[in-house]
Design an enzyme around this catalytic site. Structure first.
Site, PDB file in Angstrom:
ATOM      1  N   HIS A 132      56.646  35.552  48.427  1.00 42.99           N
ATOM      2  CA  HIS A 132      55.348  36.204  48.525  1.00 42.99           C
ATOM      3  C   HIS A 132      54.296  35.235  47.996  1.00 42.99           C
ATOM      4  O   HIS A 132      54.114  35.105  46.784  1.00 42.99           O
ATOM      5  CB  HIS A 132      55.401  37.491  47.704  1.00 42.99           C
ATOM      6  CG  HIS A 132      54.332  38.467  48.065  1.00 42.99           C
ATOM      7  ND1 HIS A 132      54.401  39.265  49.174  1.00 42.99           N
ATOM      8  CD2 HIS A 132      53.159  38.766  47.469  1.00 42.99           C
ATOM      9  CE1 HIS A 132      53.320  40.030  49.241  1.00 42.99           C
ATOM     10  NE2 HIS A 132      52.550  39.742  48.219  1.00 42.99           N
ATOM     11  N   HIS A 164      49.621  38.688  55.406  1.00 43.54           N
ATOM     12  CA  HIS A 164      49.474  39.769  56.392  1.00 43.54           C
ATOM     13  C   HIS A 164      49.148  39.262  57.798  1.00 43.54           C
ATOM     14  O   HIS A 164      48.891  40.056  58.693  1.00 43.54           O
ATOM     15  CB  HIS A 164      48.405  40.792  55.965  1.00 43.54           C
ATOM     16  CG  HIS A 164      48.771  41.565  54.731  1.00 43.54           C
ATOM     17  ND1 HIS A 164      48.267  42.821  54.457  1.00 43.54           N
ATOM     18  CD2 HIS A 164      49.593  41.272  53.699  1.00 43.54           C
ATOM     19  CE1 HIS A 164      48.745  43.257  53.311  1.00 43.54           C
ATOM     20  NE2 HIS A 164      49.545  42.324  52.824  1.00 43.54           N
ATOM     21  N   HIS A 211      52.860  38.156  52.317  1.00 40.96           N
ATOM     22  CA  HIS A 211      51.618  38.224  51.554  1.00 40.96           C
ATOM     23  C   HIS A 211      50.324  38.039  52.341  1.00 40.96           C
ATOM     24  O   HIS A 211      49.356  38.738  52.091  1.00 40.96           O
ATOM     25  CB  HIS A 211      51.589  37.259  50.360  1.00 40.96           C
ATOM     26  CG  HIS A 211      50.309  37.319  49.573  1.00 40.96           C
ATOM     27  ND1 HIS A 211      49.890  38.454  48.913  1.00 40.96           N
ATOM     28  CD2 HIS A 211      49.326  36.398  49.366  1.00 40.96           C
ATOM     29  CE1 HIS A 211      48.725  38.209  48.320  1.00 40.96           C
ATOM     30  NE2 HIS A 211      48.362  36.993  48.578  1.00 40.96           N
ATOM     31  N   ASN A 261      52.623  40.401  44.253  1.00 44.38           N
ATOM     32  CA  ASN A 261      51.632  40.356  43.169  1.00 44.38           C
ATOM     33  C   ASN A 261      51.093  41.741  42.786  1.00 44.38           C
ATOM     34  O   ASN A 261      50.507  41.893  41.719  1.00 44.38           O
ATOM     35  CB  ASN A 261      50.478  39.416  43.534  1.00 44.38           C
ATOM     36  CG  ASN A 261      49.865  39.737  44.879  1.00 44.38           C
ATOM     37  OD1 ASN A 261      50.584  39.929  45.863  1.00 44.38           O
ATOM     38  ND2 ASN A 261      48.558  39.799  44.943  1.00 44.38           N
ATOM     39  N   HIS A 262      51.284  42.748  43.662  1.00 43.85           N
ATOM     40  CA  HIS A 262      50.832  44.095  43.314  1.00 43.85           C
ATOM     41  C   HIS A 262      51.975  44.981  42.820  1.00 43.85           C
ATOM     42  O   HIS A 262      51.871  46.211  42.851  1.00 43.85           O
ATOM     43  CB  HIS A 262      50.146  44.751  44.511  1.00 43.85           C
ATOM     44  CG  HIS A 262      48.921  44.028  44.960  1.00 43.85           C
ATOM     45  ND1 HIS A 262      47.868  43.752  44.103  1.00 43.85           N
ATOM     46  CD2 HIS A 262      48.571  43.494  46.154  1.00 43.85           C
ATOM     47  CE1 HIS A 262      46.935  43.085  44.765  1.00 43.85           C
ATOM     48  NE2 HIS A 262      47.340  42.902  46.003  1.00 43.85           N
TER      49      HIS A 262
END
Ligand code: FE2
Length: 263
Positions: free
Chosen positions: A151, A178, A176, A67-68
């Site tokens: 993700h 983490h 995603h 997403n980033h």
């Protein structure tokens, strides 16, 4: 064939961990192919050309995003033109870059890697389930392995995609959140599955970022500084053994290596 997928690399400490450990992991586990998720590798959000080059130099064969993907505007051209970087494949048609590719592993086998983004609690892109159908149909050659980096935020969406693709891909691995989960297994049809592979970055952190900054954001509800934490690092990932004749997974093992302890 044995490959490693490294969980979300967060900032400079995460890159340092990859630089210090990847080569040793390659020989320790006899890895033929390495995928790293680099969507948080530049200062905690996004990726730059310099950072991507450092990850390739450290031994990554492919970098996946999430997403980033577009957080660093200066790197858009690079993402568009570097075939070894994958942004989520379910962005709408016409978006720059590519969401999947077929790559050579060190043992000569061909590995298809696909990056997909979930839709629950995230920006609603095209359907990741249908996107994976189209990609599998589009594969002109039959690769020896197909690995999906999904993700996504919601565990239900991740497990559902695992079952949806069971028997049609070698692995569906979540990224995603983490936080590494402990549900690794080979599904009945032969697809290796893990809900989340975890993070590569500082151990004493909030998802790789500075705890005090994170606490401040929760207390004030104001946008805060995005600052990677500092301290000892961990590299988290998952190793998958694949039978190249059938494309099925033979085994899956998650790893969580403390940089200071073991190297
Ligand atoms: Fe993400």
């Amino acid at each position: 064939m044995r490959l490693l997928l490294v969980g979300d690399i967060v900032g400079n400490p995460g890159r340092r961990a990859v630089g210090e450990m990847l080569e040793a992991l390659r020989s320790r586990y006899d890895l033929q192919f390495v995928i790293v998720n680099g969507e948080n590798s530049a200062g905690g959000f996004g990726i730059t050309k310099t950072v991507a080059k450092a990850l390739f130099d450290a031994g990554a064969d492919v970098i996946t995003l999430g997403n980033h993907a577009w957080a660093k505007r200066d790197s858009w051209d690079y993402i568009a033109n570097e075939p070894r970087i994958l942004r989520p494949a379910n962005y709408p048609h016409g978006v720059i870059g590519r969401g999947w590719g077929v790559f050579d592993a060190a043992d000569g086998s061909r590995v298809a890697v696909v990056n997909l983004l979930g839709r629950i609690f995230m920006n609603a892109l095209d359907c990741p389930f249908r996107a994976s159908d189209s990609i599998l149909a589009e594969l002109s050659e039959q690769p020896h392995a197909v690995v999906i980096d999904f993700h996504a935020e919601a565990t239900s969406e991740k497990i559902a995609l695992g079952y949806y693709l069971d028997g049609r891909t070698s692995a569906v691995i979540g990224t995603h959140t983490h936080i590494q989960t402990s549900d690794e297994r080979v599904l009945p049809g032969g697809t290796a599955y893990l809900t989340d592979v975890g993070m590569t970055g500082v151990v004493e952190s909030v998802l790789g970022l500075d705890p005090q900054e994170a606490i401040k954001r929760f207390l004030t509800q104001m946008p805060g500084k995005i600052k990677p934490a500092e301290g000892d690092t961990t590299l988290q990932g998952v190793i998958i053994d694949i039978d190249c004749d059938t494309r099925r997974a033979r085994g899956i093992q998650r790893i969580s290596v403390r940089c200071v302890d073991e190297f």
